[in-house]
Design a protein around this motif. Structure first.
Motif, PDB file in Angstrom:
ATOM      1  N   ALA A 413       0.826  -1.202   0.000  1.00 24.43           N
ATOM      2  CA  ALA A 413       0.000   0.000   0.000  1.00 24.43           C
ATOM      3  C   ALA A 413       0.868   1.263   0.000  1.00 24.43           C
ATOM      4  N   ASN A 414       1.939   1.262   0.766  1.00 24.03           N
ATOM      5  CA  ASN A 414       2.832   2.417   0.788  1.00 24.03           C
ATOM      6  C   ASN A 414       3.511   2.624  -0.558  1.00 24.03           C
ATOM      7  N   ARG A 421       1.111   9.149  -6.129  1.00 26.51           N
ATOM      8  CA  ARG A 421       1.451  10.575  -6.027  1.00 26.51           C
ATOM      9  C   ARG A 421       2.270  11.027  -7.230  1.00 26.51           C
ATOM     10  N   ALA A 422       3.220  10.178  -7.649  1.00 25.27           N
ATOM     11  CA  ALA A 422       4.010  10.516  -8.831  1.00 25.27           C
ATOM     12  C   ALA A 422       3.136  10.575 -10.084  1.00 25.27           C
ATOM     13  N   ALA A 423       2.196   9.635 -10.199  1.00 24.65           N
ATOM     14  CA  ALA A 423       1.303   9.619 -11.364  1.00 24.65           C
ATOM     15  C   ALA A 423       0.385  10.840 -11.363  1.00 24.65           C
ATOM     16  N   GLU A 424      -0.094  11.224 -10.184  1.00 24.83           N
ATOM     17  CA  GLU A 424      -0.987  12.381 -10.093  1.00 24.83           C
ATOM     18  C   GLU A 424      -0.254  13.658 -10.460  1.00 24.83           C
ATOM     19  N   ALA A 425       0.983  13.787  -9.999  1.00 22.53           N
ATOM     20  CA  ALA A 425       1.783  14.968 -10.356  1.00 22.53           C
ATOM     21  C   ALA A 425       2.046  15.010 -11.862  1.00 22.53           C
ATOM     22  N   GLU A 451      -7.259   6.914  -8.290  1.00 21.93           N
ATOM     23  CA  GLU A 451      -7.702   6.830  -6.897  1.00 21.93           C
ATOM     24  C   GLU A 451      -8.134   5.415  -6.533  1.00 21.93           C
ATOM     25  N   ARG A 452      -8.806   4.740  -7.468  1.00 23.83           N
ATOM     26  CA  ARG A 452      -9.229   3.357  -7.204  1.00 23.83           C
ATOM     27  C   ARG A 452      -8.016   2.458  -7.000  1.00 23.83           C
ATOM     28  N   ARG A 453      -6.993   2.672  -7.826  1.00 25.32           N
ATOM     29  CA  ARG A 453      -5.788   1.845  -7.693  1.00 25.32           C
ATOM     30  C   ARG A 453      -5.090   2.127  -6.366  1.00 25.32           C
ATOM     31  N   ARG A 454      -5.100   3.404  -5.946  1.00 25.94           N
ATOM     32  CA  ARG A 454      -4.426   3.761  -4.692  1.00 25.94           C
ATOM     33  C   ARG A 454      -5.157   3.183  -3.487  1.00 25.94           C
TER      34      ARG A 454
END
Length: 524
Positions: A413-414, A421-425, A451-454
């Motif tokens: 999960a971490n 976070r890298a993908a969102e940026a 978000e679903r994957r996270r």
């Protein structure tokens, strides 16, 4: 037709073994033994010219590519002590014991026997480790040993055979041949791995990439053997490198490659163990002058020496380096007697030993040659039956600590959170460019998928359903399958009504298959 019967029969037995507590290798050998005495069953002679160049490379390749290069590097010392030190030790100990036990057996011929039965088999070790769920460190050591020890055993066999048939082999020559085989095999693997990886990443068609994948182990093995180097080491080096860099290959290739190699490994492993059992009539026909109770006594004695010699090597090799080196004590975790016990007991022999024994040339006297073949067969069967059957209960008896699933899920999960976070940026950066402008609903869909994957991994830490007893994973998979199943039924009905054609149906079903696979992986 005999080949088709072998493949179909062994695959059926291996599939049936999954529904029984018996390990598949043992059941395959047992069925092969029984079938070998049925009238009319064709004779399946184990041809070393087929087994070594055609069966060994793909089995080594699939096992090595599934191994972890980083884990093997971390365990390099114990792997080297087993794959080189133990094999040479077992060659000498078993050879010397056979020389003392069997009247008239020369020392060079006895050392041939020692080299033949010295290496635990890659197929047997991997199959048992996969079935019983050994701790990761022990599994890595056993897999690493079984990947590399064949090169040591084959080289020792060639040296002993040269002395046995009067070709004037010397210890100095043997050391030189071993160095040439080892250095040459590793060198050829290092030379081939980068060009082969370049080809894999630059071919744009998944079918071509997977065709190349199937050819790679044979290319590496063949090139090395032509150069009188170790084909085994060449295949292992190439496979470890390609497995370590597999993330650079196209996703479609990885999906196909995983399925293709699982099928290849299943068929070959099943056929290999069935072939071992089918060899009994051939071996007994060739026994000749050693028939009778004396042959049984020799078989039992060699089997006991093989088993005991592994304990004699493994325990000192496990604990002495730690006692002698402060650096090892600082850098490595403390080994346990339980780990050494399992490592010692997990020494099953397999098809490679039999293939080498069948390769003994006719220039060796018939008596020693036939006896070596018989003792190899009984040792292989003995280790598969005795150790293969008792290893799972031994592991349960020793009560190894189970894997910490909670800690593994937290680590996953971490890792997923950092990647998200890298993908969102990166998504924000791309959407800020006018060339990447998307309507808000499509941009929101990208964020929703991310978000679903996270969140998927964190959700797996939840409690079970109090009504059904299902875990979150199981419920997610079940609901996903039900939804996708409903869609499939509609697509098929529309095809039957001729509203869509079969080509469109296949495209729609493939999309659903990928969705189902993604759902399974997210939950799993």
């Amino acid at each position: 037709m005999p080949l088709l019967l072998l493949v179909a029969g062994s695959a059926a037995v291996a599939a049936a073994a999954r529904r029984t507590p018996a390990p598949a290798p043992l059941l395959l050998v047992a069925v092969g033994l029984a079938v070998s005495y049925i009238p009319g069953v064709p004779s399946y002679t184990l041809d070393p010219h087929v087994v070594l160049p055609l069966l060994l490379p793909p089995l080594l390749y699939t096992s090595a590519s599934d191994s972890s290069y980083l884990d093997l590097r971390a365990q390099l010392r114990p792997v080297a002590l087993l794959s080189v030190g133990y094999v040479l030790f077992a060659t000498v100990v078993v050879g010397w014991a056979a020389y003392l036990l069997v009247p008239g057996l020369s020392l060079p011929a006895a050392l041939v026997l020692g080299a033949v039965v010295a290496p635990p088999d890659a197929v047997a070790a991997t199959a048992v480790a996969r079935r019983v769920g050994l701790p990761s460190r022990i599994t890595t050591i056993l897999q690493g040993e079984s990947l590399l020890n064949d090169a040591t055993a084959i080289t020792a066999y060639k040296v002993a055979l040269g002395a046995a048939v009067g070709e004037g082999a010397t210890w100095a020559g043997g050391i030189g041949e071993f160095a040439l085989a080892a250095v040459g095999g590793v060198g050829i693997g290092l030379v081939l791995m980068a060009p082969l990886h370049w080809l894999r990443t630059h071919l744009t068609e998944p079918l071509l990439q997977n065709t190349l994948s199937l050819l790679i182990p044979f290319v590496a093995y063949g090139v090395a053997e032509q150069a009188h180097a170790s084909g085994v080491l060449a295949v292992v080096v190439v496979a470890l490198y390609l497995g370590h860099r597999a993330w650079e290959v196209d996703f479609a290739t990885r999906l196909q490659e995983e399925a293709v190699w699982k099928m290849v490994a299943f068929v070959l492993e099943s056929a290999v163990f069935a072939l071992i059992g089918l060899q009994l009539p051939i071996v007994l026909k060739r026994l000749g002058e050693y028939e009778g109770s004396s042959a049984v006594w020799y078989a039992v004695a060699v089997f006991v020496v093989v088993v005991v010699a592994r304990f004699v090597w493994v325990y000192p090799a496990t604990f002495l380096p730690r006692l002698l080196s402060a650096r090892i004590r600082e850098r490595e975790e403390n080994p346990t007697w339980r780990g050494a016990m399992v490592t010692s007991w997990a020494g099953m022999r397999g098809v490679v030993s039999l293939a080498i024994a069948f390769a003994i040339p006719s220039t060796m006297a018939d008596g020693p040659r036939n006896l070596i073949l018989f003792l190899t067969f009984t040792t292989v069967i003995g280790t598969l039956v005795v150790q293969g059957v008792t290893l799972p209960p031994l592991i349960r008896l020793l009560r190894f600590p189970g894997r910490d699933r909670q800690a593994e899920t937290l680590a996953e999960a971490n890792a997923q959170a950092q990647a998200s976070r890298a993908a969102e940026a990166r998504l924000d950066e791309l959407l800020s460019d006018e060339r990447n402008a998307l309507p808000p609903p499509l941009a929101d869909r990208l964020r929703t998928v991310l978000e679903r994957r996270r969140n998927a991994v964190w959700e797996r830490l939840g409690q079970v359903n109090p009504v059904t007893g299902e875990s979150v994973d199981d419920t997610y998979r079940r609901l996903s399958r039900e939804m996708i199943g409903a869609e499939r039924e509609v697509f098929v009905r529309l095809r039957d009504l001729r509203y869509i054609d079969d080509e469109m149906l296949r495209a729609l079903l493939r999309r659903l298959d990928l969705e189902e696979a993604a759902a399974y992986r997210e939950a799993g």
